[in-house]
Write an enzyme that holds these catalytic residues in place. Sequence first.
Site, PDB file in Angstrom:
ATOM      1  N   CYS A  34     -38.755 -95.123 -73.682  1.00 47.34           N
ATOM      2  CA  CYS A  34     -39.344 -95.841 -72.811  1.00 47.34           C
ATOM      3  C   CYS A  34     -40.364 -94.846 -71.721  1.00 47.34           C
ATOM      4  O   CYS A  34     -41.342 -95.269 -71.370  1.00 47.34           O
ATOM      5  CB  CYS A  34     -38.298 -96.102 -71.621  1.00 47.34           C
ATOM      6  SG  CYS A  34     -37.160 -94.546 -71.261  1.00 47.34           S
ATOM      7  N   GLU A  38     -33.300 -99.656 -65.301  1.00 51.99           N
ATOM      8  CA  GLU A  38     -34.203 -98.767 -66.102  1.00 51.99           C
ATOM      9  C   GLU A  38     -34.954 -99.264 -67.158  1.00 51.99           C
ATOM     10  O   GLU A  38     -34.493 -99.698 -68.257  1.00 51.99           O
ATOM     11  CB  GLU A  38     -33.367 -97.629 -66.853  1.00 51.99           C
ATOM     12  CG  GLU A  38     -32.331 -96.751 -65.853  1.00 51.99           C
ATOM     13  CD  GLU A  38     -33.180 -95.830 -65.112  1.00 51.99           C
ATOM     14  OE1 GLU A  38     -34.416 -95.638 -65.102  1.00 51.99           O
ATOM     15  OE2 GLU A  38     -32.600 -95.283 -64.091  1.00 51.99           O
ATOM     16  N   LYS A  68     -21.744-102.890 -73.259  1.00 53.81           N
ATOM     17  CA  LYS A  68     -22.374-104.065 -74.057  1.00 53.81           C
ATOM     18  C   LYS A  68     -23.727-103.077 -74.582  1.00 53.81           C
ATOM     19  O   LYS A  68     -24.631-103.278 -74.321  1.00 53.81           O
ATOM     20  CB  LYS A  68     -22.821-105.288 -73.247  1.00 53.81           C
ATOM     21  CG  LYS A  68     -22.852-106.520 -74.248  1.00 53.81           C
ATOM     22  CD  LYS A  68     -23.828-106.443 -75.404  1.00 53.81           C
ATOM     23  CE  LYS A  68     -25.170-106.640 -75.179  1.00 53.81           C
ATOM     24  NZ  LYS A  68     -25.917-106.550 -76.395  1.00 53.81           N
ATOM     25  N   GLU A 100     -46.404-102.321 -73.430  1.00 57.82           N
ATOM     26  CA  GLU A 100     -45.453-101.196 -74.131  1.00 57.82           C
ATOM     27  C   GLU A 100     -45.363-101.693 -75.251  1.00 57.82           C
ATOM     28  O   GLU A 100     -44.696-102.923 -75.749  1.00 57.82           O
ATOM     29  CB  GLU A 100     -44.339-101.324 -73.386  1.00 57.82           C
ATOM     30  CG  GLU A 100     -43.468-100.322 -73.794  1.00 57.82           C
ATOM     31  CD  GLU A 100     -42.000-100.210 -73.313  1.00 57.82           C
ATOM     32  OE1 GLU A 100     -41.320-101.384 -72.873  1.00 57.82           O
ATOM     33  OE2 GLU A 100     -41.536 -99.133 -72.959  1.00 57.82           O
TER      34      GLU A 100
HETATM   35  P1  TAP Z   1     -33.764-105.417 -74.250  1.00 60.93           P
HETATM   36  O1  TAP Z   1     -34.193-106.508 -75.220  1.00 60.93           O
HETATM   37  O2  TAP Z   1     -33.955-105.612 -72.824  1.00 60.93           O
HETATM   38  O3  TAP Z   1     -32.136-105.255 -74.585  1.00 60.93           O
HETATM   39  C1  TAP Z   1     -31.498-104.302 -73.704  1.00 60.93           C
HETATM   40  C2  TAP Z   1     -30.042-104.772 -73.669  1.00 60.93           C
HETATM   41  O4  TAP Z   1     -30.049-106.012 -73.068  1.00 60.93           O
HETATM   42  C3  TAP Z   1     -29.395-105.107 -75.082  1.00 60.93           C
HETATM   43  O5  TAP Z   1     -28.019-104.726 -74.977  1.00 60.93           O
HETATM   44  C4  TAP Z   1     -29.599-106.524 -75.284  1.00 60.93           C
HETATM   45  O6  TAP Z   1     -28.599-107.167 -76.075  1.00 60.93           O
HETATM   46  C5  TAP Z   1     -29.336-106.979 -73.873  1.00 60.93           C
HETATM   47  N1  TAP Z   1     -29.685-108.285 -73.404  1.00 60.93           N
HETATM   48  C6  TAP Z   1     -30.532-109.248 -73.868  1.00 60.93           C
HETATM   49  N2  TAP Z   1     -30.835-110.283 -73.362  1.00 60.93           N
HETATM   50  C7  TAP Z   1     -29.822-110.341 -72.078  1.00 60.93           C
HETATM   51  C8  TAP Z   1     -29.341-111.148 -71.370  1.00 60.93           C
HETATM   52  N3  TAP Z   1     -29.921-112.382 -71.022  1.00 60.93           N
HETATM   53  N4  TAP Z   1     -28.298-110.963 -70.600  1.00 60.93           N
HETATM   54  C9  TAP Z   1     -27.777-109.695 -70.680  1.00 60.93           C
HETATM   55  N5  TAP Z   1     -28.265-108.566 -71.326  1.00 60.93           N
HETATM   56  C10 TAP Z   1     -29.114-109.095 -72.117  1.00 60.93           C
HETATM   57  O7  TAP Z   1     -34.430-103.973 -74.753  1.00 60.93           O
HETATM   58  P2  TAP Z   1     -34.539-103.417 -76.073  1.00 60.93           P
HETATM   59  O8  TAP Z   1     -35.385-104.137 -77.103  1.00 60.93           O
HETATM   60  O9  TAP Z   1     -32.990-103.378 -76.665  1.00 60.93           O
HETATM   61  O10 TAP Z   1     -34.994-102.059 -75.667  1.00 60.93           O
HETATM   62  C11 TAP Z   1     -36.386-101.562 -75.495  1.00 60.93           C
HETATM   63  C12 TAP Z   1     -36.666-101.768 -74.070  1.00 60.93           C
HETATM   64  O11 TAP Z   1     -36.076-100.807 -73.612  1.00 60.93           O
HETATM   65  C13 TAP Z   1     -38.146-101.114 -73.694  1.00 60.93           C
HETATM   66  O12 TAP Z   1     -38.935-101.925 -73.129  1.00 60.93           O
HETATM   67  C14 TAP Z   1     -38.010 -99.789 -73.276  1.00 60.93           C
HETATM   68  O13 TAP Z   1     -38.943 -99.406 -72.543  1.00 60.93           O
HETATM   69  C15 TAP Z   1     -36.710 -99.917 -72.483  1.00 60.93           C
HETATM   70  N6  TAP Z   1     -36.118 -98.579 -72.243  1.00 60.93           N
HETATM   71  C16 TAP Z   1     -36.055 -98.300 -70.932  1.00 60.93           C
HETATM   72  C17 TAP Z   1     -35.717 -96.965 -70.852  1.00 60.93           C
HETATM   73  C18 TAP Z   1     -35.681 -96.438 -69.497  1.00 60.93           C
HETATM   74  S1  TAP Z   1     -34.670 -95.387 -68.971  1.00 60.93           S
HETATM   75  N7  TAP Z   1     -36.418 -96.992 -68.620  1.00 60.93           N
HETATM   76  C19 TAP Z   1     -35.043 -96.588 -71.801  1.00 60.93           C
HETATM   77  C20 TAP Z   1     -35.073 -96.967 -72.915  1.00 60.93           C
HETATM   78  C21 TAP Z   1     -35.524 -98.167 -73.352  1.00 60.93           C
HETATM   79  P3  TAP Z   1     -29.295-107.485 -77.715  1.00 60.93           P
HETATM   80  O14 TAP Z   1     -29.273-106.309 -78.229  1.00 60.93           O
HETATM   81  O15 TAP Z   1     -28.288-108.593 -78.201  1.00 60.93           O
HETATM   82  O16 TAP Z   1     -30.531-108.247 -77.301  1.00 60.93           O
END
Ligand code: TAP
Length: 484
Positions: free
Chosen positions: A289, A255, A180, A387
């Site tokens: 991240c 992660e 997903k 963050e």
């Molecule tokens: P999120 O909003 O957490 O979304 C990540 C994924 O989870 C998306 O596919 C999202 O779908 C899905 N999701 C959201 N709500 C969900 C739920 N209730 N149940 C299941 N899946 C759900 O993160 P983002 O904004 O895409 O990315 C930014 C964040 O990722 C930052 O905090 C960053 O630090 C973190 N990040 C961490 C790493 C590592 S390796 N630690 C690497 C990259 C990014 P939707 O797109 O539809 O919301």
Amino acid sequence: MTTPVFPNTNLLIAGERFPASNGAVHPTINPATAEKLIDVASATAEDARKAVDAAHNAFRHGPWPGLPATERGRILYKLADLLETHADEVATLESLDNGKPFFESRRIDVPLAVEALRYYAGWANKVHGEVLPVRGQFHTYTRHEPLGVVAAITPWNFPLLLSVYKVAAALTVGNTVVLKPAELTPLSCLRFGELGIEAGLPPGVLNILTGKGSVAGQALLEDPRVAKVAFTGSTPVGKSIMKSAADTLKRLSLELGGKSANIVFGDADLKAAVRGAINGIFYGKGEICTAGSRLLLHESIHDEFVEMLKTTAEGMKQGDPFDPKTRIGAQVSEAHMNSILAYIAQGCDQGARLVTGGERNVIGNGFFVKPTIFDNVTPGMTIAQEEIFGPVVAVMKFSSDDDAIALANDHMYGLAAGLWTNDLRRAHRLSARLEAGTVWVNTYNFYDPAAPFGGYKQSGFGRELGMHALSEYTQTKTVWIDLN
Ligand code: TAP
């Protein structure tokens, strides 16, 4: 720019393409122009169940888990070759969807994804059990078996790469996957799914479910047939996933977010450290991240360093991701740009000194934020705590090693850290004291499929990459045979 060839934007389930069960679609937007790229299917909970049906069926009844391991590896090598052949096309999709410079997606994201596939393809026939020296007349051995259906839920900052890390490790040991991707950036993963079919993945082994996390993602979490969730994303969503996964006791790797400290000592090579600090925060427009978003400078070099940083940041070309001179692209969405600008306003309100940037860069209708440096930041300020996930660095001063370690560690996150010093003993001593899953010394943001990656503290748990990740996708069975 290579003329974009959009993939089929329907769901990929059991090797076939389907619209969402209710016909819903969502548009993906080019962040550099604010224009719509294409409509993509928005999966319903029913679609998620159908994808799990396919993956579960492929695991229980399909050939994948029982294929000779070398054959699984061969298909993954083929997938790597196909991705390499289509690198221009996939990198174009990635930059169009995410806003990152094409030189990053073409030179880093796609090649690293290819390497990760090859790395795990090589592991396919090297994961095996052991014969155990037990008491009595028994032949007792272990088998490292796949878990079953893995749900991979991934964010928008490295849409392809973070998906491939999970998919490659999961598939090599015989699992099946429902991927997903983030709603904002589904295109590269859809193309990857097509290449998977071309490489010879049997139907149902890799299913791509585009749509909202709160709908399709949530349905995956609730399905008891999903054995494991491999998630990369924000810490708040990670916590809610952990709660949902508890009901069916799914295995988890999370992660999550970071607020990494990049620490420069007085004896460092300052030119290299400036490059490292710039790369640490502005690579990927800060939507990383591991962003070195807290820059800790020794008081002896602080003033000179901030000046060098300012000059370099102001010289970075921002704009069209497909201009080869562009070093900093567009933030992923208008909402995310506005969230970054709100953090910048808080930084100013709470008394940090704005050195450069601090505003939207008006380039057409794109979502650009100027590279921003704040000095005189104190640990309690919001810009030092939260963050921001954008091109905003918070500079703090320290006076001793202990002081630097206290500043670095006194935080809920523990994803990564950087050390810039020419003192080898200090480098080792402090690497051991830093509460972070990765420590870079005299470099920053360096990755390799052989090097495990993951967080300490509220940056998550479980490891991606390296041999360590394989144990996240297998379970150990012990078999006893009575020889009497
Ligand atoms: P999120 O909003 O957490 O979304 C990540 C994924 O989870 C998306 O596919 C999202 O779908 C899905 N999701 C959201 N709500 C969900 C739920 N209730 N149940 C299941 N899946 C759900 O993160 P983002 O904004 O895409 O990315 C930014 C964040 O990722 C930052 O905090 C960053 O630090 C973190 N990040 C961490 C790493 C590592 S390796 N630690 C690497 C990259 C990014 P939707 O797109 O539809 O919301």
